[in-house]
Design a protein around this motif. Structure first.
Motif, PDB file in Angstrom:
ATOM      1  N   VAL A  70      47.701  42.231  34.869  1.00 31.54           N
ATOM      2  CA  VAL A  70      46.603  41.345  35.267  1.00 31.54           C
ATOM      3  C   VAL A  70      46.866  40.820  36.677  1.00 31.54           C
ATOM      4  O   VAL A  70      48.001  40.850  37.168  1.00 31.54           O
ATOM      5  CB  VAL A  70      46.450  40.187  34.269  1.00 31.54           C
ATOM      6  CG1 VAL A  70      46.093  40.725  32.889  1.00 31.54           C
ATOM      7  CG2 VAL A  70      47.712  39.334  34.214  1.00 31.54           C
ATOM      8  N   PRO A  71      45.822  40.322  37.355  1.00 34.86           N
ATOM      9  CA  PRO A  71      45.987  39.888  38.758  1.00 34.86           C
ATOM     10  C   PRO A  71      47.111  38.876  38.977  1.00 34.86           C
ATOM     11  O   PRO A  71      47.824  38.952  39.980  1.00 34.86           O
ATOM     12  CB  PRO A  71      44.612  39.297  39.090  1.00 34.86           C
ATOM     13  CG  PRO A  71      43.666  40.055  38.227  1.00 34.86           C
ATOM     14  CD  PRO A  71      44.408  40.291  36.941  1.00 34.86           C
ATOM     15  N   HIS A  72      47.287  37.912  38.051  1.00 36.69           N
ATOM     16  CA  HIS A  72      48.339  36.906  38.249  1.00 36.69           C
ATOM     17  C   HIS A  72      49.715  37.548  38.285  1.00 36.69           C
ATOM     18  O   HIS A  72      50.527  37.259  39.173  1.00 36.69           O
ATOM     19  CB  HIS A  72      48.283  35.857  37.135  1.00 36.69           C
ATOM     20  CG  HIS A  72      49.372  34.835  37.237  1.00 36.69           C
ATOM     21  ND1 HIS A  72      49.304  33.757  38.103  1.00 36.69           N
ATOM     22  CD2 HIS A  72      50.586  34.738  36.615  1.00 36.69           C
ATOM     23  CE1 HIS A  72      50.418  33.037  37.996  1.00 36.69           C
ATOM     24  NE2 HIS A  72      51.210  33.614  37.105  1.00 36.69           N
ATOM     25  N   THR A  73      50.007  38.419  37.319  1.00 35.16           N
ATOM     26  CA  THR A  73      51.310  39.088  37.278  1.00 35.16           C
ATOM     27  C   THR A  73      51.484  39.999  38.488  1.00 35.16           C
ATOM     28  O   THR A  73      52.580  40.103  39.055  1.00 35.16           O
ATOM     29  CB  THR A  73      51.449  39.896  35.977  1.00 35.16           C
ATOM     30  OG1 THR A  73      51.238  39.029  34.864  1.00 35.16           O
ATOM     31  CG2 THR A  73      52.830  40.528  35.864  1.00 35.16           C
ATOM     32  N   GLN A  74      50.406  40.662  38.887  1.00 36.12           N
ATOM     33  CA  GLN A  74      50.444  41.527  40.067  1.00 36.12           C
ATOM     34  C   GLN A  74      50.843  40.726  41.303  1.00 36.12           C
ATOM     35  O   GLN A  74      51.640  41.180  42.131  1.00 36.12           O
ATOM     36  CB  GLN A  74      49.054  42.166  40.263  1.00 36.12           C
ATOM     37  CG  GLN A  74      48.974  43.177  41.384  1.00 36.12           C
ATOM     38  CD  GLN A  74      49.384  44.569  40.950  1.00 36.12           C
ATOM     39  OE1 GLN A  74      49.859  44.761  39.843  1.00 36.12           O
ATOM     40  NE2 GLN A  74      49.198  45.527  41.821  1.00 36.12           N
ATOM     41  N   GLN A  75      50.308  39.516  41.402  1.00 33.48           N
ATOM     42  CA  GLN A  75      50.554  38.696  42.586  1.00 33.48           C
ATOM     43  C   GLN A  75      51.920  38.032  42.565  1.00 33.48           C
ATOM     44  O   GLN A  75      52.562  37.867  43.609  1.00 33.48           O
ATOM     45  CB  GLN A  75      49.467  37.619  42.693  1.00 33.48           C
ATOM     46  CG  GLN A  75      49.633  36.661  43.871  1.00 33.48           C
ATOM     47  CD  GLN A  75      49.568  37.357  45.215  1.00 33.48           C
ATOM     48  OE1 GLN A  75      48.823  38.335  45.371  1.00 33.48           O
ATOM     49  NE2 GLN A  75      50.334  36.872  46.190  1.00 33.48           N
ATOM     50  N   GLU A  76      52.401  37.660  41.375  1.00 35.14           N
ATOM     51  CA  GLU A  76      53.600  36.829  41.267  1.00 35.14           C
ATOM     52  C   GLU A  76      54.885  37.600  41.010  1.00 35.14           C
ATOM     53  O   GLU A  76      55.934  36.987  40.808  1.00 35.14           O
ATOM     54  CB  GLU A  76      53.400  35.792  40.155  1.00 35.14           C
ATOM     55  CG  GLU A  76      52.284  34.803  40.421  1.00 35.14           C
ATOM     56  CD  GLU A  76      52.555  33.936  41.641  1.00 35.14           C
ATOM     57  OE1 GLU A  76      53.730  33.591  41.875  1.00 35.14           O
ATOM     58  OE2 GLU A  76      51.591  33.617  42.370  1.00 35.14           O
ATOM     59  N   THR A  77      54.831  38.933  41.006  1.00 36.31           N
ATOM     60  CA  THR A  77      56.025  39.747  40.778  1.00 36.31           C
ATOM     61  C   THR A  77      56.058  40.899  41.780  1.00 36.31           C
ATOM     62  O   THR A  77      55.083  41.138  42.506  1.00 36.31           O
ATOM     63  CB  THR A  77      56.056  40.334  39.354  1.00 36.31           C
ATOM     64  OG1 THR A  77      55.047  41.344  39.244  1.00 36.31           O
ATOM     65  CG2 THR A  77      55.805  39.256  38.305  1.00 36.31           C
ATOM     66  N   ILE A  78      57.158  41.636  41.775  1.00 37.01           N
ATOM     67  CA  ILE A  78      57.271  42.778  42.692  1.00 37.01           C
ATOM     68  C   ILE A  78      56.495  43.996  42.204  1.00 37.01           C
ATOM     69  O   ILE A  78      56.471  45.019  42.892  1.00 37.01           O
ATOM     70  CB  ILE A  78      58.745  43.159  42.944  1.00 37.01           C
ATOM     71  CG1 ILE A  78      59.406  43.688  41.658  1.00 37.01           C
ATOM     72  CG2 ILE A  78      59.513  41.978  43.517  1.00 37.01           C
ATOM     73  CD1 ILE A  78      60.781  44.297  41.892  1.00 37.01           C
ATOM     74  N   ILE A  79      55.850  43.881  41.044  1.00 37.97           N
ATOM     75  CA  ILE A  79      55.055  45.009  40.554  1.00 37.97           C
ATOM     76  C   ILE A  79      53.978  45.395  41.560  1.00 37.97           C
ATOM     77  O   ILE A  79      53.585  46.564  41.650  1.00 37.97           O
ATOM     78  CB  ILE A  79      54.451  44.673  39.173  1.00 37.97           C
ATOM     79  CG1 ILE A  79      55.575  44.572  38.127  1.00 37.97           C
ATOM     80  CG2 ILE A  79      53.433  45.722  38.732  1.00 37.97           C
ATOM     81  CD1 ILE A  79      55.099  44.172  36.744  1.00 37.97           C
TER      82      ILE A  79
END
Length: 218
Positions: free
Chosen positions: A161-170
């Motif tokens: 999801v966008p939040h995880t995309q933004q907050e991790t190195i993924i």
């Protein structure tokens, strides 16, 4: 022990080789280190490391030769971003799943594609780990607790999801990116329990013939 919920993306600022091992210096970004003491554990891309120095804007940790070869930490360079998570406490919300910080193997991103507002990533794991990964089960990728959406052989898919995309190195993953994989602890213990007395034998694990013999296959 960790939850797989990344608290900050830090930056590698130094790497010092020390007799076959390596000391990493990491700037911790927004990770709050006020309650961290020397000897405390911090997960770096899903690898549990011990803080051996706290210079103020981050921490240093020693990485053994075994960990360098078994994880992606051996490929890190100065300037690389890394996922960071402090060890959980009895009052920590368990928003992900129980993650030990002990990497089982390296996976490889084989496909990246947008899906609505999220991104789909296909990741291939070593054949020996494929049996531990199940649809809707949990897996840790570079320390991030993720739900497996689909499995095909040794390849599994996750949606970010966008939040995880933004907050991790993924967000930096591309086809060919190597990632640290830790399978669900429950799957590992379940395998040992199913082996019963055979668990004491030095060779062999659960095979198709074992499952058929014990009535798990029709």
């Amino acid at each position: 022990m960790f939850t797989g919920i990344i608290e900050s993306v830090g930056t590698v600022v130094s790497l010092q080789d020390r007799g076959g091992d390596r000391r990493l210096g990491i700037r911790s970004g927004k990770l709050d280190l006020t309650d961290v003491r020397l000897g405390d554990s911090i997960a770096v891309n899903g690898v549990c490391l011990t803080a051996v120095a706290l210079p103020g804007d981050g921490f240093a940790a020693d990485v053994s030769r075994e960990t360098l070869s078994a994880s992606s930490l051996g490929r890190l360079k100065a300037g690389d971003p890394v996922n960071l998570e402090k060890a959980l406490t009895p009052t920590t919300r368990l928003g992900g799943h129980l993650v030990s910080g002990h990497v089982d193997g390296l996976g490889e991103v084989t496909a990246v594609a947008p899906e609505a507002r999220s991104w789909r990533y296909d990741i291939r794991v070593p054949d020996a780990l494929a049996r531990y990964i199940a649809p809707k089960g949990s897996v840790s990728v570079d320390g991030v607790s993720l739900t497996v959406n689909a499995v095909s052989g040794a390849v599994f898919s996750v949606n970010i999801v966008p939040h995880t995309q933004q907050e991790t190195i993924i967000r930096n993953y591309r086809v060919g990116t190597r990632v640290n994989i830790e399978v669900d602890l429950i799957a590992r213990y379940l395998e040992r329990l199913l082996l019963g007395e055979r668990a004491a034998q030095s060779a062999g694990g659960i095979s198709e013939s074992f499952l058929a013999e014990h009535g798990f296959l029709g």
